[in-house]
Motif scaffolding. Structure first.
Motif, mmCIF file in Angstrom:
data_model
loop_
_atom_site.group_PDB
_atom_site.id
_atom_site.type_symbol
_atom_site.label_atom_id
_atom_site.label_comp_id
_atom_site.label_asym_id
_atom_site.label_seq_id
_atom_site.Cartn_x
_atom_site.Cartn_y
_atom_site.Cartn_z
ATOM 1 N N SER A 58 2.155 -5.179 -12.678
ATOM 2 C CA SER A 58 0.835 -5.113 -12.055
ATOM 3 C C SER A 58 0.364 -3.667 -12.028
ATOM 4 O O SER A 58 1.116 -2.743 -12.347
ATOM 5 C CB SER A 58 0.880 -5.665 -10.624
ATOM 6 N N THR A 59 -0.875 -3.490 -11.629
ATOM 7 C CA THR A 59 -1.431 -2.135 -11.489
ATOM 8 C C THR A 59 -1.391 -1.681 -10.033
ATOM 9 O O THR A 59 -2.031 -0.697 -9.667
ATOM 10 C CB THR A 59 -2.876 -2.084 -12.003
ATOM 11 N N GLU A 60 -0.622 -2.397 -9.216
ATOM 12 C CA GLU A 60 -0.520 -2.036 -7.801
ATOM 13 C C GLU A 60 0.125 -0.664 -7.645
ATOM 14 O O GLU A 60 1.074 -0.320 -8.349
ATOM 15 C CB GLU A 60 0.328 -3.069 -7.058
ATOM 16 N N VAL A 61 -0.401 0.125 -6.708
ATOM 17 C CA VAL A 61 0.140 1.454 -6.400
ATOM 18 C C VAL A 61 0.544 1.471 -4.931
ATOM 19 O O VAL A 61 -0.286 1.212 -4.054
ATOM 20 C CB VAL A 61 -0.898 2.564 -6.682
ATOM 21 N N GLU A 62 1.801 1.742 -4.656
ATOM 22 C CA GLU A 62 2.295 1.772 -3.288
ATOM 23 C C GLU A 62 2.483 3.204 -2.800
ATOM 24 O O GLU A 62 2.656 4.121 -3.597
ATOM 25 C CB GLU A 62 3.626 1.023 -3.186
ATOM 26 N N GLY A 63 2.440 3.399 -1.499
ATOM 27 C CA GLY A 63 2.703 4.704 -0.912
ATOM 28 C C GLY A 63 4.157 4.808 -0.505
ATOM 29 O O GLY A 63 4.669 3.949 0.213
ATOM 30 N N LEU A 64 4.844 5.857 -0.965
ATOM 31 C CA LEU A 64 6.257 6.061 -0.669
ATOM 32 C C LEU A 64 6.443 7.324 0.170
ATOM 33 O O LEU A 64 5.596 8.220 0.148
ATOM 34 C CB LEU A 64 7.064 6.180 -1.958
ATOM 35 N N GLY A 65 7.566 7.396 0.878
ATOM 36 C CA GLY A 65 7.901 8.572 1.673
ATOM 37 C C GLY A 65 8.609 9.629 0.850
ATOM 38 O O GLY A 65 9.008 9.395 -0.300
ATOM 39 N N VAL A 66 8.794 10.779 1.451
ATOM 40 C CA VAL A 66 9.410 11.910 0.767
ATOM 41 C C VAL A 66 10.812 11.574 0.263
ATOM 42 O O VAL A 66 11.154 11.855 -0.891
ATOM 43 C CB VAL A 66 9.459 13.144 1.699
ATOM 44 N N GLU A 67 11.631 10.966 1.107
ATOM 45 C CA GLU A 67 13.020 10.696 0.726
ATOM 46 C C GLU A 67 13.108 9.746 -0.456
ATOM 47 O O GLU A 67 13.923 9.952 -1.368
ATOM 48 C CB GLU A 67 13.799 10.138 1.916
#
Length: 348
Positions: free
Chosen positions: A281-290
């Protein structure tokens, strides 16, 4: 015949600088340092007139005498390695020509980022990283950035030449942002900007940003950046350093062709990855630094920070203007090159 000594000539930027200087100033006597004979041979195969020496940034026995004999020294290697600057200045101090001698040192706008990562991915992070830094208007602040900023310790070393030993030493610091585009040097031609993001998104199995991804970096094409070095060399070849400013009076040069936000870049790289069949998919998720650091060790330093600069000095003094395609226009090409280089396949 003026003599130039280049450190980092087998690298992405250093090789492109070598190519531009060889083309622009064919009469120069150029010496390039390479780590081993195989890489030295790659240089001389393309540029037979270039003299090579074998060494690394710890090779005081090479760097000191070569710096002593050169009219212009260019560093395009590890900008956080202090000893090579020390050796360069030891050599320059021994120069007995009685003429101005020049160090053009490559640093980077990583000096402008917020290393705390407390607001990684956000557009507003800290007093330093929120600012659009102008290399003319903000020169005093740039010189006085805190010593715990990335690159600052070596920059401060460059800014303290041993003038008591040789008053003819002059320097300029070129501080590029993120560099993109295919290099023209004899060894390493590939940039890592969008290709790294492409690899990491494929590894993650989904598009991502670090946090909101509202942060961004200025960027410049490697060819446009090498043009700036050629212009500085041209001025150094003139009487009294030409139109360029050197040393504490303003010897600091940003080089940029605008900036892009990482959320926009991530969406575009994700779209291309999806169309190539790497993602579902073209979904973009937000991830944390770690999590981002697990995927790519240096990812948070780039994809989660702001570093925005304005190259006023090069434009005003030297007439420098970027003329190649923007980073945005070259994202598909960069990904194609990385895909071929690594033998990547969506089917695999």
């Amino acid at each position: 015949m003026a003599k130039i000594f280049i450190l980092g000539a087998t690298g992405y930027l250093g090789g492109t600088i070598l190519d531009h200087l060889s083309t622009t100033y064919p009469a120069l006597s150029i010496t390039a340092m390479a780590r081993d004979q195989d890489k030295a041979n790659l240089i001389t195969a393309v540029y037979p007139s270039v003299r090579t020496v074998i060494g690394n940034l710890d090779s005081s026995d090479i760097i000191i005498p070569e710096s002593s004999a050169a009219d212009i020294i260019i560093t395009a290697a590890d900008c956080d390695h202090p000893d090579h600057v020390k050796y360069i200045y030891e050599g320059m101090a021994k120069n007995t020509s009685g003429k101005p001698i020049y160090l053009i040192h490559t640093s980077g706008t990583g000096v402008l980022i917020d290393l705390s990562f407390e607001r990684a991915g956000e557009s507003k992070q800290s007093a330093i990283s929120d600012k659009v830094w102008d290399d003319v208007e903000d020169i005093e602040e740039i010189y006085n950035l805190p010593m715990d900023q990335m690159h600052k310790p070596v920059e401060s070393q460059v800014q303290a030449p041993p003038l008591e030993k040789n008053p003819n030493i002059k320097y300029a610091i070129v501080s590029p942002p993120l560099i993109y585009g295919v290099g023209s040097g004899p060894v390493n031609k590939l940039n890592t900007l969008c290709p790294w993001l492409f690899q990491t998104i494929v590894k993650n199995g989904k598009g991502f940003t670090l946090g909101k991804g509202d942060c961004g970096w200025s960027n410049v094409h490697v060819g446009d950046l090498a043009d700036l070095y050629a212009l500085l060399v041209g001025e150094a070849l003139k009487e009294d350093g030409g139109k360029a400013t050197w040393g504490r009076a303003g010897g600091w040069y940003f080089a940029e062709n605008g900036m892009d936000k990482w959320c926009d870049v991530a969406r575009e790289v994700t779209r291309i990855s999806y169309e190539k069949g790497y993602l579902k998919s073209t979904e973009v998720e937000g991830l944390g630094v770690e999590k981002v650091q697990e995927l790519n060790a240096i990812g948070p330093y780039v994809w989660g920070t702001n570093s925005v600069s304005k190259a006023s000095r090069a434009r005003r003094e030297l007439g420098w203007e970027p003329k190649r395609k923007s980073m945005w226009e070259l994202i598909p090409e960069d990904i194609d090159i990385m895909e071929k280089k690594l033998g990547m396949s969506a089917a695999a």
